[in-house]
Design a protein around this motif. Structure first.
Motif, mmCIF file in Angstrom:
data_model
loop_
_atom_site.group_PDB
_atom_site.id
_atom_site.type_symbol
_atom_site.label_atom_id
_atom_site.label_comp_id
_atom_site.label_asym_id
_atom_site.label_seq_id
_atom_site.Cartn_x
_atom_site.Cartn_y
_atom_site.Cartn_z
ATOM 1 N N GLN A 265 0.845 -1.223 0.056
ATOM 2 C CA GLN A 265 -0.142 0.356 0.287
ATOM 3 C C GLN A 265 1.198 1.472 0.061
ATOM 4 O O GLN A 265 2.399 1.278 0.321
ATOM 5 N N VAL A 266 0.359 2.472 -0.896
ATOM 6 C CA VAL A 266 0.967 3.594 -0.210
ATOM 7 C C VAL A 266 -0.702 4.273 0.986
ATOM 8 O O VAL A 266 -1.129 4.269 0.418
ATOM 9 N N VAL A 267 0.476 4.700 2.133
ATOM 10 C CA VAL A 267 -0.806 5.571 2.815
ATOM 11 C C VAL A 267 -0.506 6.968 2.767
ATOM 12 O O VAL A 267 1.622 6.725 3.145
ATOM 13 N N ALA A 268 -1.304 7.762 3.186
ATOM 14 C CA ALA A 268 -0.675 8.798 2.749
ATOM 15 C C ALA A 268 -1.283 10.007 4.284
ATOM 16 O O ALA A 268 -2.041 9.336 4.975
ATOM 17 N N LEU A 269 0.075 10.486 4.942
ATOM 18 C CA LEU A 269 -0.259 11.192 6.068
ATOM 19 C C LEU A 269 -0.595 12.753 5.847
ATOM 20 O O LEU A 269 -0.310 13.485 5.644
ATOM 21 N N LEU A 270 -2.005 13.770 6.176
ATOM 22 C CA LEU A 270 -2.376 14.145 5.758
ATOM 23 C C LEU A 270 -1.814 15.684 7.271
ATOM 24 O O LEU A 270 -2.928 14.662 8.066
ATOM 25 N N GLY A 271 -2.612 16.533 6.895
ATOM 26 C CA GLY A 271 -2.241 17.935 7.648
ATOM 27 C C GLY A 271 -1.598 19.033 7.879
ATOM 28 O O GLY A 271 -0.604 19.458 6.743
ATOM 29 N N GLU B 115 22.369 0.298 -9.762
ATOM 30 C CA GLU B 115 22.169 -0.095 -11.313
ATOM 31 C C GLU B 115 21.126 -0.155 -11.353
ATOM 32 O O GLU B 115 20.655 1.404 -12.273
ATOM 33 N N ARG B 116 19.617 -0.185 -9.926
ATOM 34 C CA ARG B 116 18.198 0.466 -10.200
ATOM 35 C C ARG B 116 18.636 1.860 -10.130
ATOM 36 O O ARG B 116 17.350 2.383 -10.952
ATOM 37 N N VAL B 117 18.663 2.144 -9.340
ATOM 38 C CA VAL B 117 18.445 3.341 -8.556
ATOM 39 C C VAL B 117 18.711 4.822 -9.984
ATOM 40 O O VAL B 117 18.527 5.866 -10.074
ATOM 41 N N TYR B 118 20.236 4.026 -10.823
ATOM 42 C CA TYR B 118 20.315 4.731 -11.613
ATOM 43 C C TYR B 118 19.237 4.786 -12.854
ATOM 44 O O TYR B 118 19.428 5.745 -14.220
ATOM 45 N N SER B 119 18.725 3.837 -12.883
ATOM 46 C CA SER B 119 17.796 3.186 -14.365
ATOM 47 C C SER B 119 16.686 4.169 -13.722
ATOM 48 O O SER B 119 16.177 4.485 -14.903
ATOM 49 N N LEU B 120 15.977 4.162 -12.547
ATOM 50 C CA LEU B 120 14.818 5.113 -11.879
ATOM 51 C C LEU B 120 15.057 6.337 -12.233
ATOM 52 O O LEU B 120 14.571 7.542 -12.720
ATOM 53 N N PHE B 121 16.741 7.579 -12.201
ATOM 54 C CA PHE B 121 16.867 8.284 -12.168
ATOM 55 C C PHE B 121 18.281 8.251 -12.958
ATOM 56 O O PHE B 121 19.280 8.708 -12.268
ATOM 57 N N PRO B 122 18.287 8.431 -14.487
ATOM 58 C CA PRO B 122 19.028 8.266 -15.424
ATOM 59 C C PRO B 122 20.446 9.904 -14.866
ATOM 60 O O PRO B 122 21.658 10.057 -14.668
ATOM 61 N N ARG B 123 19.728 10.876 -14.335
ATOM 62 C CA ARG B 123 20.329 12.243 -14.549
ATOM 63 C C ARG B 123 21.279 11.891 -13.112
ATOM 64 O O ARG B 123 22.040 12.473 -12.922
ATOM 65 N N LEU B 124 21.373 11.238 -12.324
ATOM 66 C CA LEU B 124 21.877 11.027 -10.987
ATOM 67 C C LEU B 124 22.823 10.725 -11.015
ATOM 68 O O LEU B 124 24.156 10.512 -11.072
ATOM 69 N N LYS B 125 21.921 9.419 -12.739
ATOM 70 C CA LYS B 125 24.232 8.302 -13.448
ATOM 71 C C LYS B 125 24.670 9.306 -13.848
ATOM 72 O O LYS B 125 26.472 8.960 -13.960
ATOM 73 N N GLU B 126 24.625 10.980 -14.902
ATOM 74 C CA GLU B 126 25.158 11.695 -15.230
ATOM 75 C C GLU B 126 25.426 12.084 -14.457
ATOM 76 O O GLU B 126 26.999 13.002 -14.785
ATOM 77 N N ARG B 127 25.332 12.051 -12.889
ATOM 78 C CA ARG B 127 26.060 13.340 -12.404
ATOM 79 C C ARG B 127 27.244 12.929 -10.586
ATOM 80 O O ARG B 127 26.607 13.291 -9.995
ATOM 81 N N ARG B 128 26.752 11.137 -11.454
ATOM 82 C CA ARG B 128 27.415 10.733 -10.156
ATOM 83 C C ARG B 128 28.444 10.950 -9.383
ATOM 84 O O ARG B 128 28.971 10.736 -8.211
ATOM 85 N N THR B 129 29.499 11.401 -10.732
ATOM 86 C CA THR B 129 30.988 12.080 -9.531
ATOM 87 C C THR B 129 30.687 14.096 -9.112
ATOM 88 O O THR B 129 31.736 14.482 -8.228
ATOM 89 N N THR C 262 7.732 9.165 -9.944
ATOM 90 C CA THR C 262 8.818 8.270 -10.117
ATOM 91 C C THR C 262 7.790 7.815 -8.959
ATOM 92 O O THR C 262 7.843 6.352 -8.944
ATOM 93 N N LEU C 263 6.750 8.581 -7.827
ATOM 94 C CA LEU C 263 6.389 7.383 -6.676
ATOM 95 C C LEU C 263 5.851 6.500 -7.105
ATOM 96 O O LEU C 263 5.153 5.400 -6.800
ATOM 97 N N ARG C 264 4.602 6.166 -8.498
ATOM 98 C CA ARG C 264 4.033 5.590 -9.106
ATOM 99 C C ARG C 264 4.450 4.973 -9.703
ATOM 100 O O ARG C 264 4.326 3.552 -9.306
ATOM 101 N N VAL C 265 5.455 4.756 -10.434
ATOM 102 C CA VAL C 265 6.616 3.371 -10.720
ATOM 103 C C VAL C 265 7.062 2.871 -9.479
ATOM 104 O O VAL C 265 6.917 1.430 -9.631
ATOM 105 N N LEU C 266 7.276 3.369 -8.369
ATOM 106 C CA LEU C 266 8.234 3.058 -7.118
ATOM 107 C C LEU C 266 6.209 1.486 -6.612
ATOM 108 O O LEU C 266 6.887 0.593 -6.051
ATOM 109 N N ARG C 267 5.529 2.963 -6.515
ATOM 110 C CA ARG C 267 4.430 1.868 -6.772
ATOM 111 C C ARG C 267 3.462 0.507 -6.963
ATOM 112 O O ARG C 267 3.472 -0.423 -6.175
ATOM 113 N N GLN C 268 4.799 1.270 -8.361
ATOM 114 C CA GLN C 268 3.606 -0.532 -9.272
ATOM 115 C C GLN C 268 4.554 -2.072 -8.930
ATOM 116 O O GLN C 268 4.170 -2.320 -9.527
#
Length: 263
Positions: A54-60, A141-155, A202-208
């Motif tokens: 599940q994704v559960v939100a705490l709001l307020g 590698e999974r994180v870099y595939s999810l966020f290609p910009r981070l791989k470009e800027r990894r150094t 991105t959060l929708r992808v992780l949820r799926q």
């Protein structure tokens, strides 16, 4: 108004199977949780459950107790009463490092990166628990595939990233810990509208992919569209709860948090 437990929520097609907290043992079960800062009580008898997947939100609003709830669950703030169970285990008084070892990963508000360290160094530090360290290369590698910009800027030094990239790095660092439950505190805070949309996509992808998420978020509309269920906090108490679709249509929620009047 007393809080109700979430009822059944159907997932959109393409996601993981629907999980109903009432019908299966929840992954996280919080019962009567209270917490205080010194003599000032910040949480009062908070109870809710999160089922696996599940994704559960705490709001307020600001000061409602959302961040305090996450800090208490992650062991950064000691509870004054109540119980917390995770995967059937009582973790009410567990240390924060023990909680991380169990797979509860907290991504705090404000990113909190090490600014002089590189993007990759920040990410790798997220995998310091033994079970995560053993899979660090594959998870990276999974994180870099999810966020290609981070791989470009990894150094690149994390302190030189844009606001959106810093949030990607903070979220990626959380994923490096191989979370069974990912707790996110205001992931869209300070982001431009376009980047807010990217973050929630991105959060929708992780949820799926089946990740269980407890989300604190002031962007109520986006949070309710993402989440299965939500709980509304006011002055440290849960005052409203239910399936997200119902709360999105609720006049009290629309008036208080969406700026939309009904009728």
């Amino acid at each position: 108004m007393s809080a109700e437990q979430p009822r059944a929520v159907d997932r959109p097609s393409g996601g993981t199977s629907s999980l109903v907290a009432e019908k299966i043992a929840p992954l996280l079960h919080v019962n009567g949780l209270s917490a205080a800062y010194g003599n000032v009580t910040a949480l009062w008898d908070v109870s809710f459950s999160v089922a696996e997947g599940q994704v559960v939100a705490l709001l307020g609003s600001n000061g409602a107790g959302k961040t305090t709830t996450l800090r208490t669950l992650s062991g950064l703030l000691e509870s004054t009463s109540g119980t917390v169970r995770f995967a059937g285990q009582d973790i009410t008084h567990a240390r924060s490092d023990q909680i991380v070892d169990l797979g509860i990963i907290h991504v705090p508000e404000g990113r909190q990166l090490w600014p002089r360290m590189s993007v990759q160094e920040n990410l790798e530090l997220g995998a310091y628990a033994a079970r995560a360290k053993a899979q660090r290369a594959a998870t990276l590698e999974r994180v870099y595939s999810l966020f290609p910009r981070l791989k470009e800027r990894r150094t690149q030094a994390a302190g030189t990233l844009s606001g959106g990239e810093r949030q990607m790095c903070a979220l990626g660092r959380g994923l490096m810990g191989l979370p069974r439950l990912l707790m996110l505190d205001e992931p869209s805070l300070g982001l431009a509208p376009r980047l807010v949309g990217e973050m929630f996509e991105t959060l929708r992808v992780l949820r799926q992919q089946g990740l269980t998420v407890l989300l604190v978020e002031q962007n109520v509309h986006q949070a309710l569209e993402l989440a299965d269920a939500a709980f509304v906090l006011e002055t440290g108490r849960i005052v409203l709860s239910g399936p997200s679709a119902e709360l999105l249509a609720d006049e009290r929620v629309r008036n208080a948090y969406l700026g939309v009047g009904v009728g």
